[in-house]
Design a protein around this motif. Structure first.
Motif, PDB file in Angstrom:
ATOM      1  N   TYR A   1      43.023  45.101  40.696  1.00 46.56           N
ATOM      2  CA  TYR A   1      43.281  43.781  40.112  1.00 46.56           C
ATOM      3  C   TYR A   1      43.361  42.719  41.201  1.00 46.56           C
ATOM      4  CZ  TYR A   1      45.973  40.194  37.537  1.00 46.56           C
ATOM      5  OH  TYR A   1      46.434  39.031  36.967  1.00 46.56           O
TER       6      TYR A   1
ATOM      7  N   ARG B   1      39.932  41.940  42.571  1.00 46.85           N
ATOM      8  CA  ARG B   1      39.115  41.116  41.672  1.00 46.85           C
ATOM      9  C   ARG B   1      39.507  39.644  41.755  1.00 46.85           C
ATOM     10  NH1 ARG B   1      37.265  43.949  36.045  1.00 46.85           N
ATOM     11  NH2 ARG B   1      36.516  45.922  36.922  1.00 46.85           N
ATOM     12  N   ILE B   2      40.783  39.395  42.002  1.00 43.56           N
ATOM     13  CA  ILE B   2      41.234  38.011  42.173  1.00 43.56           C
ATOM     14  C   ILE B   2      40.781  37.479  43.529  1.00 43.56           C
ATOM     15  CG2 ILE B   2      43.253  36.503  42.373  1.00 43.56           C
ATOM     16  CD1 ILE B   2      44.740  38.463  40.524  1.00 43.56           C
TER      17      ILE B   2
ATOM     18  N   CYS C   1      39.937  37.274  35.557  1.00 45.88           N
ATOM     19  CA  CYS C   1      39.279  37.438  36.863  1.00 45.88           C
ATOM     20  C   CYS C   1      37.803  37.041  36.836  1.00 45.88           C
ATOM     21  CB  CYS C   1      39.429  38.861  37.393  1.00 45.88           C
ATOM     22  SG  CYS C   1      41.143  39.342  37.698  1.00 45.88           S
TER      23      CYS C   1
ATOM     24  N   ILE D   1      44.034  34.722  35.213  1.00 51.17           N
ATOM     25  CA  ILE D   1      44.617  36.027  35.512  1.00 51.17           C
ATOM     26  C   ILE D   1      45.642  36.349  34.428  1.00 51.17           C
ATOM     27  CG2 ILE D   1      44.250  35.714  37.987  1.00 51.17           C
ATOM     28  CD1 ILE D   1      47.303  35.357  38.282  1.00 51.17           C
TER      29      ILE D   1
END
Length: 207
Positions: A198, A201-202, A163, A178
């Motif tokens: 998660y 963050r992407i 990320c 990722i």
């Protein structure tokens, strides 16, 4: 999948971006593959997802047989649907091109060799030139290393790069590593991230 959740769309075989029909650059992969797993998706997608290589797949599966049998990248019941669902949740279900660093299944699900990845790198470069994405999402360390090889960048610990965008001026894209879908839950717990964190963050690094 819940009763109200829309099923993940399986790509049509006619949607494949076939770069080199019958490619025979890697003799061992020619022997181990059933079909070449080419990339699929919009040719003007803003995001391109790169995996490592197609798995063995399941020829008896109803639909999601895997790229080794469908000829389309990311069409396995596990990793294929998981990554496609993730990208849809991030808002890129119809604006994402899916491919692999190695287009053929390595026997025994082994890692592709450096020579095999090098042989296939030209196909990936062609895909990047045609699609011209802003961001390339790489799933796992091998896919990430393959993309960074264009820039002669070597990784020093894959987890530290998850990320974290990496600019690739030679290709004119941003690489966003990722986690590999097969090990996502294990590594998310070690990173101390929830699935929602998660995804966030992407998402912040996507166009």
């Amino acid at each position: 999948m819940t009763d109200t959740e829309e099923p993940i769309r399986h790509p049509d075989s006619d949607d494949r971006l076939v770069i080199e029909p019958g490619c025979s650059r890697c003799p061992a992969l020619v022997e181990s593959r059933t079909r070449i797993s080419w990339g699929t998706g919009p040719r003007d997608a803003s995001v391109l997802v790169v995996g490592e290589a197609p798995g063995a797949g399941d020829p008896d599966a109803e639909t999601w047989k895997g790229g080794n049998h469908t000829g389309c990248a990311y069409t396995s019941r596990h990793s294929g649907r998981r990554v496609r669902r993730l990208m849809r949740e991030l808002g890129y279900g119809d604006d994402c091109f899916f491919t692999n660093a190695a287009k053929c299944h390595p026997e025994g699900n082994r890692d592709p060799t450096d020579a095999e990845l090098s042989n296939c790198r030209g196909h990936l470069e062609t895909e990047l030139g045609i699609v011209d994405p802003a961001v390339v999402v790489t799933t796992g360390k091998h896919a990430t290393a393959t993309l960074l090889a264009f820039e002669e960048i070597e990784q020093d610990g894959f987890l530290d790069s998850v990320c974290e965008p990496i600019e690739c001026p030679t290709l004119g894209v941003t690489c966003l590593p990722i986690l590999h879908p097969s090990y996502r839950e294990v590594w998310l717990s070690r990173l101390g991230l929830s699935a929602e964190e998660y995804r966030e963050r992407i998402a912040v690094h996507l166009p």
